[in-house]
Design a protein around this motif. Sequence first.
Motif, PDB file in Angstrom:
ATOM      1  N   ARG A  69       1.095  -0.901   0.142  1.00  0.00           N
ATOM      2  CA  ARG A  69      -0.202   0.205  -0.157  1.00  0.00           C
ATOM      3  C   ARG A  69       0.986   1.281   0.051  1.00  0.00           C
ATOM      4  N   LYS A  70       0.573   2.092  -0.159  1.00  0.00           N
ATOM      5  CA  LYS A  70       0.947   4.118   0.033  1.00  0.00           C
ATOM      6  C   LYS A  70       1.511   4.032   0.979  1.00  0.00           C
ATOM      7  N   ASP A  71       2.220   4.391   1.285  1.00  0.00           N
ATOM      8  CA  ASP A  71       2.700   4.624   2.957  1.00  0.00           C
ATOM      9  C   ASP A  71       2.335   6.387   3.225  1.00  0.00           C
ATOM     10  N   GLU A  72       0.895   6.514   3.536  1.00  0.00           N
ATOM     11  CA  GLU A  72       0.191   7.516   3.932  1.00  0.00           C
ATOM     12  C   GLU A  72       0.309   8.254   5.618  1.00  0.00           C
ATOM     13  N   GLY A  73       0.570   9.351   6.036  1.00  0.00           N
ATOM     14  CA  GLY A  73       0.626   9.885   7.161  1.00  0.00           C
ATOM     15  C   GLY A  73      -0.531   9.859   7.507  1.00  0.00           C
ATOM     16  N   LYS A  74      -1.146   9.143   8.647  1.00  0.00           N
ATOM     17  CA  LYS A  74      -1.965   9.279   9.711  1.00  0.00           C
ATOM     18  C   LYS A  74      -2.337   9.716  10.909  1.00  0.00           C
ATOM     19  N   GLU A  75      -3.490  10.250  11.515  1.00  0.00           N
ATOM     20  CA  GLU A  75      -3.285  10.732  12.880  1.00  0.00           C
ATOM     21  C   GLU A  75      -2.963   9.424  13.416  1.00  0.00           C
ATOM     22  N   PRO A  76      -2.288   9.876  14.796  1.00  0.00           N
ATOM     23  CA  PRO A  76      -1.885   8.581  15.876  1.00  0.00           C
ATOM     24  C   PRO A  76      -3.148   8.512  16.993  1.00  0.00           C
ATOM     25  N   LEU A  77      -2.946   7.531  17.214  1.00  0.00           N
ATOM     26  CA  LEU A  77      -4.020   7.032  18.428  1.00  0.00           C
ATOM     27  C   LEU A  77      -3.981   8.217  19.925  1.00  0.00           C
ATOM     28  N   SER A  78      -4.782   8.628  20.211  1.00  0.00           N
ATOM     29  CA  SER A  78      -5.010   9.555  20.967  1.00  0.00           C
ATOM     30  C   SER A  78      -4.489   8.555  22.951  1.00  0.00           C
ATOM     31  N   GLU A 138      -6.040   8.150  24.835  1.00  0.00           N
ATOM     32  CA  GLU A 138      -7.106   8.161  25.785  1.00  0.00           C
ATOM     33  C   GLU A 138      -7.433   5.906  25.110  1.00  0.00           C
ATOM     34  N   ASP A 139      -7.400   6.352  23.531  1.00  0.00           N
ATOM     35  CA  ASP A 139      -8.200   4.856  22.855  1.00  0.00           C
ATOM     36  C   ASP A 139      -6.710   3.921  22.951  1.00  0.00           C
ATOM     37  N   ALA A 140      -5.686   4.633  23.322  1.00  0.00           N
ATOM     38  CA  ALA A 140      -4.632   3.331  23.031  1.00  0.00           C
ATOM     39  C   ALA A 140      -4.831   2.926  24.746  1.00  0.00           C
ATOM     40  N   LEU A 141      -5.249   3.317  25.517  1.00  0.00           N
ATOM     41  CA  LEU A 141      -5.179   2.942  27.247  1.00  0.00           C
ATOM     42  C   LEU A 141      -6.872   2.338  27.083  1.00  0.00           C
ATOM     43  N   LYS A 142      -7.100   2.389  26.153  1.00  0.00           N
ATOM     44  CA  LYS A 142      -8.469   2.424  26.756  1.00  0.00           C
ATOM     45  C   LYS A 142      -9.166   0.565  26.689  1.00  0.00           C
ATOM     46  N   ASN A 143      -8.242  -0.020  26.004  1.00  0.00           N
ATOM     47  CA  ASN A 143      -8.749  -1.764  26.643  1.00  0.00           C
ATOM     48  C   ASN A 143      -7.280  -2.224  27.403  1.00  0.00           C
ATOM     49  N   ALA A 144      -6.560  -1.838  27.905  1.00  0.00           N
ATOM     50  CA  ALA A 144      -5.748  -2.244  28.807  1.00  0.00           C
ATOM     51  C   ALA A 144      -6.251  -2.250  29.677  1.00  0.00           C
ATOM     52  N   PRO A 145      -5.271  -3.305  30.907  1.00  0.00           N
ATOM     53  CA  PRO A 145      -6.312  -4.461  31.619  1.00  0.00           C
ATOM     54  C   PRO A 145      -6.166  -3.508  33.297  1.00  0.00           C
ATOM     55  N   SER A 148      -2.849   7.164  33.906  1.00  0.00           N
ATOM     56  CA  SER A 148      -2.906   8.433  32.832  1.00  0.00           C
ATOM     57  C   SER A 148      -2.213   8.565  32.187  1.00  0.00           C
ATOM     58  N   ASP A 149      -1.419   7.553  32.111  1.00  0.00           N
ATOM     59  CA  ASP A 149      -0.331   8.023  30.496  1.00  0.00           C
ATOM     60  C   ASP A 149       0.426   6.099  30.115  1.00  0.00           C
TER      61      ASP A 149
END
Length: 95
Positions: free
Chosen positions: A63-72, A74-81, A85-86
């Motif tokens: 696929r083409k290498d396209e930049g996207k917005e990184p995860l926030s 909150e979204d990255a830690l949402k499913n963490a057991p 805060s960080d």
Amino acid sequence: MSVTEKDVQYIANLARLQLNDEEVRSFAGDMNKILGYMDQLNEVDTENVEPLEHVIDLESRLRKDEGKEPLSHEDALKNAPDADSDYFRVPKVIE
């Protein structure tokens, strides 16, 4: 060019290998076969052949290498057991 038993012993010494006489003779024969195959490949006319990065064309499969917005955070830690805060919280493994 031919590989002698003395050459095999020298290479084995560099690699810190201990070979018996039978193994030295066997490796000398194998290495001479490899050099024979390389001589055979050198006979092939490659004058008009362009160098390749890959044997098959991979351009269409990537696929083409396209930049996207990184995860926030909150979204990255949402499913963490367990998280603060960080950061992810993990059990201590070093005593």
